[in-house]
Design a protein around this motif. Sequence first.
Motif, PDB file in Angstrom:
ATOM      1  N   UNK A  81      45.739   7.438   9.218  1.00  0.00           N
ATOM      2  CA  UNK A  81      47.118   7.331   9.708  1.00  0.00           C
ATOM      3  C   UNK A  81      48.040   8.339   9.032  1.00  0.00           C
ATOM      4  N   UNK A  82      49.201   8.518   9.626  1.00  0.00           N
ATOM      5  CA  UNK A  82      50.200   9.423   9.072  1.00  0.00           C
ATOM      6  C   UNK A  82      50.837   8.795   7.834  1.00  0.00           C
ATOM      7  N   UNK A  83      51.503   9.627   7.047  1.00  0.00           N
ATOM      8  CA  UNK A  83      52.198   9.132   5.855  1.00  0.00           C
ATOM      9  C   UNK A  83      53.238   8.095   6.259  1.00  0.00           C
ATOM     10  N   UNK A  84      53.952   8.357   7.361  1.00  0.00           N
ATOM     11  CA  UNK A  84      54.997   7.440   7.821  1.00  0.00           C
ATOM     12  C   UNK A  84      54.403   6.089   8.213  1.00  0.00           C
ATOM     13  N   UNK A  85      53.264   6.110   8.881  1.00  0.00           N
ATOM     14  CA  UNK A  85      52.638   4.860   9.286  1.00  0.00           C
ATOM     15  C   UNK A  85      52.159   4.059   8.077  1.00  0.00           C
ATOM     16  N   UNK A  86      51.565   4.738   7.106  1.00  0.00           N
ATOM     17  CA  UNK A  86      51.104   4.043   5.904  1.00  0.00           C
ATOM     18  C   UNK A  86      52.296   3.448   5.157  1.00  0.00           C
ATOM     19  N   UNK A  87      53.364   4.219   5.046  1.00  0.00           N
ATOM     20  CA  UNK A  87      54.570   3.737   4.371  1.00  0.00           C
ATOM     21  C   UNK A  87      55.130   2.499   5.061  1.00  0.00           C
ATOM     22  N   UNK A  88      55.060   2.467   6.391  1.00  0.00           N
ATOM     23  CA  UNK A  88      55.622   1.341   7.139  1.00  0.00           C
ATOM     24  C   UNK A  88      54.889   0.035   6.853  1.00  0.00           C
ATOM     25  N   UNK A  89      53.650   0.107   6.350  1.00  0.00           N
ATOM     26  CA  UNK A  89      52.897  -1.104   6.056  1.00  0.00           C
ATOM     27  C   UNK A  89      53.530  -1.903   4.919  1.00  0.00           C
ATOM     28  N   UNK A  90      54.387  -1.270   4.142  1.00  0.00           N
ATOM     29  CA  UNK A  90      55.063  -1.965   3.047  1.00  0.00           C
ATOM     30  C   UNK A  90      56.294  -2.734   3.528  1.00  0.00           C
ATOM     31  N   UNK A  91      56.671  -2.548   4.785  1.00  0.00           N
ATOM     32  CA  UNK A  91      57.814  -3.270   5.328  1.00  0.00           C
ATOM     33  C   UNK A  91      59.091  -2.986   4.559  1.00  0.00           C
TER      34      UNK A  91
END
Length: 282
Positions: free
Chosen positions: A228-238
């Motif tokens: 996944x993209x950096x943005x998508x991984x970051x979004x997993x932290x809510x």
Amino acid sequence: MTDQPMNDGGLVAHGIDTTRPSVARVYDYALGGKDNYESDRALYRQIMKIAPETPVWARANRAWLREVITWLAEEAGVRRFIDAGSGLPTAENTHQIAQKVNADTSVIYVDNDPSVVAHGRALLLDNDRTQFTAADLTKPDEVLAEPSIAALLAGGEPVALVMALMLHHIHDYEQTLEIARKYVDALPPGSYLAITHACNPGDGGPVDVMVTELLEKVKDAFPTLAFRSVEQITSLFGDLEILEPGVVPLGEWHVPGGRVEEERQADIRDAIYGGVGRKASS
């Protein structure tokens, strides 16, 4: 329940199919572990032909885990850990790292691989502060309802939830996002979420090219694998506060207040990103 002979000689716990490779046992072999069989080693040899970077990623992730757990136990004072999708017990496990700092630390491992559960429970027979729960992390409602998990969370003390190299095995992004959200919502105030995840930065650089080629090669063997993209991984932290240095390549990650190696060049570790988030205290 009796043990039965295995192909390699010795004994294997009832219910474990040694003729079919296990992702957890392949990872164990990549780290130099002993809890694997010929079917696992055969798959590992195939993977190495396609992705010779595999052992580097495995070791980098293990080094990250060691740093994160040590910091959480020593500096953040966490005494409750959940290692979800933990894989087979190898050297320097979460409970060994955390309990070295404080012997009273409670650790629960969660995995649905029979090999992991059997070996893990055998390893922990004499450790009353550590448990193995047989559950599928992709079903958070069921995991959170497990008595040991529910009891740990009900105490209200901060908990560190570790999800290392697991969420990228869930192909659907929206499903992954929802799974992560449910776990975060269940964590008590002041808790932590630690994630490592395969990443494609999508910037046209060398890591982008490498993982794009890799995915094409392994798509038949690992159809659900998602870089996944950096943005998508970051979004997993809510809504969690992401601690420094943020969600970054493992080669750049360091504990809060620590330092990364200076003037480093991009390398294959940069296909795996890691980060730690903290839930606000009430």
